[in-house]
Design an enzyme around this catalytic site. Structure first.
Site, mmCIF file in Angstrom:
data_model
loop_
_atom_site.group_PDB
_atom_site.id
_atom_site.type_symbol
_atom_site.label_atom_id
_atom_site.label_comp_id
_atom_site.label_asym_id
_atom_site.label_seq_id
_atom_site.Cartn_x
_atom_site.Cartn_y
_atom_site.Cartn_z
ATOM 1 N N ARG A 197 33.170 26.624 29.611
ATOM 2 C CA ARG A 197 33.112 26.573 30.658
ATOM 3 C C ARG A 197 32.883 25.305 30.987
ATOM 4 N NH1 ARG A 197 32.585 28.708 36.964
ATOM 5 N NH2 ARG A 197 31.094 27.963 36.654
ATOM 6 N N THR A 254 33.627 19.857 35.231
ATOM 7 C CA THR A 254 35.019 20.082 35.659
ATOM 8 C C THR A 254 35.347 21.509 35.858
ATOM 9 O OG1 THR A 254 36.069 20.064 33.648
ATOM 10 C CG2 THR A 254 35.558 18.335 33.919
ATOM 11 N N ASP A 302 30.498 42.232 33.419
ATOM 12 C CA ASP A 302 30.660 41.297 31.551
ATOM 13 C C ASP A 302 30.500 41.622 31.051
ATOM 14 O OD1 ASP A 302 29.426 39.108 30.098
ATOM 15 O OD2 ASP A 302 29.238 37.692 31.491
ATOM 16 N N ASP A 330 27.580 40.654 27.884
ATOM 17 C CA ASP A 330 26.340 41.331 28.303
ATOM 18 C C ASP A 330 25.922 42.748 28.717
ATOM 19 O OD1 ASP A 330 25.455 38.280 29.586
ATOM 20 O OD2 ASP A 330 25.944 38.941 31.503
#
Length: 216
Positions: free
Chosen positions: A110, A114, A208, A211
């Site tokens: 990401r 933005t 996640d 993770d």
């Protein structure tokens, strides 16, 4: 089986065994070794289901009894493409089922300015346009990364109907958004979660995945 009303979505049979596996990996108290072991079992089931949808052609072989047996042979070659990093957890499951399979990688992160997905890296087999592609990513939440990864594959000449997107957990929002962009890609998934929370995480989800698989 294909779920309704989702065209081109194939859900693993919702057996007690599968429910038990998901119960383990969703549990926040599950240790990392157990999370890896039971996630790998689900990944193997997803790969096997993906292979069920590849085209075949009739093939007759001779057996040791002198009789002929008419079965089938797969048409074409496959490769895996993992969306780094979580998707790399699914590579071994593909290798366990397909000897000497080629693996490509796509890194999408990401953009902090933005908040949109941005392509950072791709490394794909040169002949990928001639192959059937298993796109690997454990979670389909908003669908942004998966859409961009699929865009990359199509730009490299892969036909959408030759792409199979394998994931452990998805949401209706993710499916709708992904198929709005790529309606001909088949999604093979293990479970459909009830939705996304305000942080765009799958719920009930499992946290996640990357993770938990690699770090915790």
């Amino acid at each position: 089986m294909s779920t309704e009303p989702f065209k081109n979505v194939y859900l693993l049979p919702q057996t007690n065994q599968l429910l038990g596996l998901y119960t383990i990996i969703r549990d926040k108290n599950t240790t990392r070794p157990d999370f890896i072991f039971y996630s790998d079992r689900i990944i193997r089931l997803l790969v096997e289901e993906g292979l069920n949808h590849l085209p075949v052609t009739p093939k007759t072989v001779a057996t040791h009894t002198g009789e002929d047996f008419t079965g089938v042979s797969f048409v074409g070659r496959i490769c895996g493409v993992s969306i780094v990093r979580a998707g790399e957890s699914m590579e071994q499951g593909l290798r366990d089922c397909c000897r000497s399979v080629r693996i490509g990688k796509i890194l999408i992160q990401r953009d902090e300015e933005t908040a949109l997905p941005k392509l950072f890296y791709e490394k794909l087999p040169e002949d990928i346009s001639d192959r059937y592609v298993f796109l690997l990513d454990p979670m389909l939440a908003t669908g942004g990364s998966a859409i961009m990864a699929t865009d990359v594959l199509i730009k490299r000449g892969v036909k959408p109907e030759r792409i199979y997107f394998l994931n452990l957990i998805c949401s209706k929002e993710g499916i709708d958004r992904y198929h709005a962009a790529h309606p001909d890609v088949k999604i093979v998934t293990g479970v459909l979660d009830k939705g996304l929370n305000e942080q765009k995480y799958l719920v009930p989800g499992l946290g996640d995945f990357g993770d938990r698989y690699y770090c915790i």
